[in-house]
Structures are given as C-alpha cells and as structure tokens.
Design a protein around this motif. Structure first.
Motif, short mmCIF file in Angstrom:
data_model
loop_
_atom_site.label_atom_id
_atom_site.label_comp_id
_atom_site.label_asym_id
_atom_site.label_seq_id
_atom_site.Cartn_x
_atom_site.Cartn_y
_atom_site.Cartn_z
N ALA A 119 4.53 -33.83 7.74
CA ALA A 119 5.55 -34.85 7.43
C ALA A 119 6.96 -34.27 7.43
CB ALA A 119 5.26 -35.47 6.07
N ARG A 120 7.13 -33.05 7.91
CA ARG A 120 8.42 -32.35 7.81
C ARG A 120 9.58 -33.10 8.45
NH1 ARG A 120 5.26 -30.72 11.67
NH2 ARG A 120 6.02 -30.01 13.72
N ALA A 121 9.35 -33.72 9.63
CA ALA A 121 10.44 -34.38 10.33
C ALA A 121 10.93 -35.61 9.58
CB ALA A 121 9.99 -34.76 11.74
N ILE A 122 10.04 -36.26 8.85
CA ILE A 122 10.43 -37.47 8.10
C ILE A 122 11.07 -37.09 6.77
CG2 ILE A 122 9.61 -39.65 7.15
CD1 ILE A 122 7.22 -39.39 9.09
N VAL A 123 10.55 -36.05 6.14
CA VAL A 123 11.14 -35.58 4.88
C VAL A 123 12.56 -35.06 5.12
CG1 VAL A 123 11.00 -33.76 3.13
CG2 VAL A 123 8.95 -35.07 3.75
N GLY A 124 12.72 -34.34 6.23
CA GLY A 124 14.04 -33.82 6.55
C GLY A 124 14.53 -32.83 5.51
N ASP A 125 15.78 -32.96 5.10
CA ASP A 125 16.40 -32.04 4.16
C ASP A 125 16.56 -32.67 2.79
OD1 ASP A 125 17.46 -29.53 3.53
OD2 ASP A 125 19.51 -30.24 3.79
N GLU A 126 15.55 -33.43 2.37
CA GLU A 126 15.60 -34.12 1.08
C GLU A 126 14.46 -33.65 0.18
OE1 GLU A 126 16.08 -38.41 1.19
OE2 GLU A 126 16.53 -38.29 3.33
N PRO A 127 14.68 -33.62 -1.12
CA PRO A 127 13.55 -33.40 -2.03
C PRO A 127 12.60 -34.58 -1.93
CG PRO A 127 15.48 -34.10 -3.27
CD PRO A 127 15.93 -33.89 -1.84
N PHE A 128 11.33 -34.35 -2.20
CA PHE A 128 10.35 -35.42 -2.00
C PHE A 128 9.20 -35.26 -2.99
CE2 PHE A 128 9.03 -31.79 0.43
CZ PHE A 128 7.64 -31.81 0.48
N ALA A 129 8.47 -36.34 -3.16
CA ALA A 129 7.30 -36.35 -4.03
C ALA A 129 6.03 -36.27 -3.20
CB ALA A 129 7.28 -37.61 -4.90
N ILE A 130 4.96 -35.83 -3.82
CA ILE A 130 3.64 -35.83 -3.20
C ILE A 130 2.66 -36.48 -4.17
CG2 ILE A 130 1.74 -34.41 -2.30
CD1 ILE A 130 3.80 -32.21 -1.72
N PHE A 131 1.83 -37.36 -3.62
CA PHE A 131 0.78 -38.02 -4.40
C PHE A 131 -0.57 -37.71 -3.77
CE2 PHE A 131 4.50 -40.42 -5.40
CZ PHE A 131 4.30 -41.02 -6.63
N LEU A 132 -1.52 -37.23 -4.54
CA LEU A 132 -2.90 -37.13 -4.11
C LEU A 132 -3.63 -38.34 -4.67
CD1 LEU A 132 -3.69 -33.33 -4.64
CD2 LEU A 132 -2.41 -34.47 -2.80
N PRO A 133 -3.94 -39.33 -3.84
CA PRO A 133 -4.50 -40.59 -4.35
C PRO A 133 -5.84 -40.43 -5.07
CG PRO A 133 -3.65 -40.91 -2.14
CD PRO A 133 -3.62 -39.43 -2.39
N ASP A 134 -6.59 -39.36 -4.75
CA ASP A 134 -7.85 -39.12 -5.45
C ASP A 134 -7.63 -38.94 -6.95
OD1 ASP A 134 -9.20 -39.23 -3.11
OD2 ASP A 134 -9.78 -37.12 -3.04
N GLU A 135 -6.45 -38.46 -7.32
CA GLU A 135 -6.12 -38.25 -8.72
C GLU A 135 -5.47 -39.53 -9.23
OE1 GLU A 135 -6.69 -35.55 -10.55
OE2 GLU A 135 -7.29 -34.11 -9.02
N LEU A 136 -6.23 -40.32 -9.96
CA LEU A 136 -5.71 -41.57 -10.52
C LEU A 136 -5.08 -41.27 -11.88
CD1 LEU A 136 -5.31 -44.60 -10.54
CD2 LEU A 136 -7.67 -44.87 -11.31
N MET A 137 -3.76 -41.43 -11.96
CA MET A 137 -3.01 -41.11 -13.18
C MET A 137 -2.57 -42.42 -13.83
SD MET A 137 -3.10 -37.78 -12.73
CE MET A 137 -1.80 -36.82 -13.49
N VAL A 138 -3.04 -42.65 -15.03
CA VAL A 138 -2.78 -43.92 -15.71
C VAL A 138 -1.98 -43.64 -16.98
CG1 VAL A 138 -3.80 -45.96 -16.77
CG2 VAL A 138 -4.93 -44.86 -14.81
N GLY A 139 -0.78 -44.17 -17.04
CA GLY A 139 0.04 -44.00 -18.24
C GLY A 139 -0.53 -44.74 -19.43
N LYS A 140 -0.14 -44.29 -20.60
CA LYS A 140 -0.61 -44.96 -21.81
C LYS A 140 -0.03 -46.37 -21.87
CE LYS A 140 -1.34 -40.79 -24.53
NZ LYS A 140 -0.98 -40.03 -25.75
N LYS A 141 -0.72 -47.26 -22.56
CA LYS A 141 -0.29 -48.66 -22.63
C LYS A 141 1.14 -48.75 -23.12
CE LYS A 141 -1.81 -53.21 -24.22
NZ LYS A 141 -2.84 -53.97 -24.96
N GLY A 142 1.98 -49.41 -22.33
CA GLY A 142 3.37 -49.54 -22.69
C GLY A 142 4.23 -48.37 -22.24
#
Length: 293
Positions: A119-142
C-alpha cells in the motif's frame, strides 16, 4: 504541544485465505463472516470512521472482491426494500463515499509486513493506521473504540503507536511482544519488539493486538526487509528498527478484544456481542443458560 499530522488513511490487510474457517471461507472471504449481523470488516471500518479516518485501503488477494462490493451501493436490494417499505438505515454504514475505498493486490502471501508495503504508493508520505480485522476490538459501553483511543494518544505524543493487551505469559509465544519502558497511564514507552518469542525469552506479557499508527518511514524499512519468523516479512521486525529513531509508544486498550482468527474466539465474540444487544440479549442469555444445563 506540537501539532501532529492527522491520521486520515488506514490499511486493512485482507488478502489471507482464511483456511482455519474452511469450508465456510471457500467462496466467502473470512472478513465477511458475520458477528451477529455485521461482518468483521464492517466493525473495523466503523472503528476507523469513529477515529476520523477518511480513506480505507484494502490490501486484497484473489477471491476477495466481495469485500469491496459490501461497501458499494446495492441498487436492486435497496429498490426492493424501498418497494416493500423496509428501513434502509441498516445499510447506511455499508455505503462508502466515492473515493473512500481503495484496493491494491498482494499477489503472493509473503506476510503482514509485505501486505502493508503493497500500500506504499497510496499511503505516500503520510502517517497511517493499520487494522487487522481478525482482531475485533470493542470499546466499553459508552466509551470510544480502540483506534479513537490511539488517535487521541497520538495527538499528544506523535510518532508510532501500537495497541497492546496483557495475556498470560504462557501465551506470549503466539504474538508480537513489547519490551516496555516508562509508563504513563495507558501509555507505555516501547523500547523493543520481538515476534513470537519463546516464553522464557519474552520481555513482557504485553502483546501487540492488531491496531497500529505508523509513520511513513516504515515503508522504506519494509522495502529491504528480509524474511523473519515463519519465513515471512514481518511488520514487527520493521517497527523494531524504528525504535530509537522516532517516538514509539503502546496504548493499552480500554475495552475487550476478541481473536476472531480462531473458531473459539469467533464464537466468543458472537456470544458476547449478542448478549450486549438490547434487542436480543435476554433471549440469547436464556438460550445459553438452557444449553448449559
């Protein structure tokens, strides 16, 4: 406080074959397997949007076009639902704004680090996030989701951040593990990273848990990255080389994590999220109690 460059792009490595869920994943990408009534990839994209991320970059492989189609407009479906006076709001989160979804191909399965590098050409020279969808992260209620918590920390300290969770020491050999430095609330300085260490050699029990904010320099490191654990190009190895050259912190997620890359974790996530639903929680609890008798 120094103003940090905003995180507007996220990479989702979704080229995996999903062999642990065969035969269900023979024709359906594992990222589209539903937890109750939303596919895994939808949870990840919703988490990204909550954190202010605008552009989703899917690193796909053969047989994964259905992931992109999930975020397209389904004219026939919506027309039929309209004619039948069905509520279309259930589809709101599945409609991407034109240009918000970009795909690149990982033709050869060479590891997570290689997938991100694709994905280097699309990311370019910007900071970016990565998500591994297998890891389901659920915030606490509210509360807020994992990436939003990380973006808030990033706005304070900048540099590179990873989400971490504490696990029993006997489990660390299955994960990337941090060597911790100074701690400040949910923030921990990262002074080292090791991929799947033997239990006796693990520097801590804080494991990398599927969410990252990285500076674009990691792409240059991955460019010449050799193979690591498992004979693959490991993202952990590339991140380790950046420690000491840029700020590097871990954020302990205030919420629950479900490992949906395993069948047991997938069932756990389905049960947990169903129990938390107002429209079905009581019924599911009654079913579980009856089955456990």
């Amino acid at each position: 406080m120094t103003k940090q460059r905003p995180i507007k792009k996220a990479v989702f490595p979704v080229a995996g074959l999903g062999t642990r869920f065969l035969p269900a994943t023979k024709a359906i990408p594992k990222e589209l397997l539903p937890i109750v009534d939303r596919p895994l990839i939808q949870y990840a994209v919703d988490e990204a949007r909550e954190a202010g991320i605008e552009q989703m970059i899917f690193v796909t492989g053969r047989g994964k076009t259905a992931i992109v189609e999930h975020f397209d407009v389904a004219y026939e479906l919506e027309d039929t639902m309209t004619q039948r006076s069905k509520d279309l709001s259930v589809l709101d989160a599945t409609r991407a704004t034109p240009g918000d979804i970009i795909t690149v191909r990982q033709q050869v399965p060479m590891g997570l680090g290689h997938a991100i590098w694709c994905a280097r050409a699309i990311v370019g020279d910007e900071p970016f996030a990565i998500f591994l969808p297998d890891e389901l992260m659920v915030g606490k209620k509210g509360g807020s989701g994992c990436m939003k918590q990380m973006v808030e920390a990033y706005n304070e300290v900048g540099g590179n951040l990873i989400s971490v969770l504490e696990v029993p020491m006997e489990e660390v050999s299955s994960y990337g593990v941090i060597a911790p430095g100074a701690e400040n609330g949910a923030l921990t300085e990262v002074i080292g990273l090791v991929e799947k260490p033997p239990v006796a050699e693990a520097p801590s029990n804080k494991i990398v848990s599927g969410r990252y904010i990285l500076q674009p320099e990691v792409m240059r490191t991955l460019e010449t990255q050799g193979k690591g654990a498992g004979g693959e190009i490991q993202l952990t190895d590339a991140m380790a080389k950046m420690i000491g050259t840029q700020p590097f912190h871990a954020v302990t997620f205030d919420g629950n994590r479900y490992d949906c890359g395993s069948k047991v974790g997938f069932v756990e996530a389905t049960l947990a999220l169903a129990l938390a639903r107002e429209d079905m929680g009581a019924d599911v609890r009654a079913i579980a109690e009856r089955l456990l008798k």
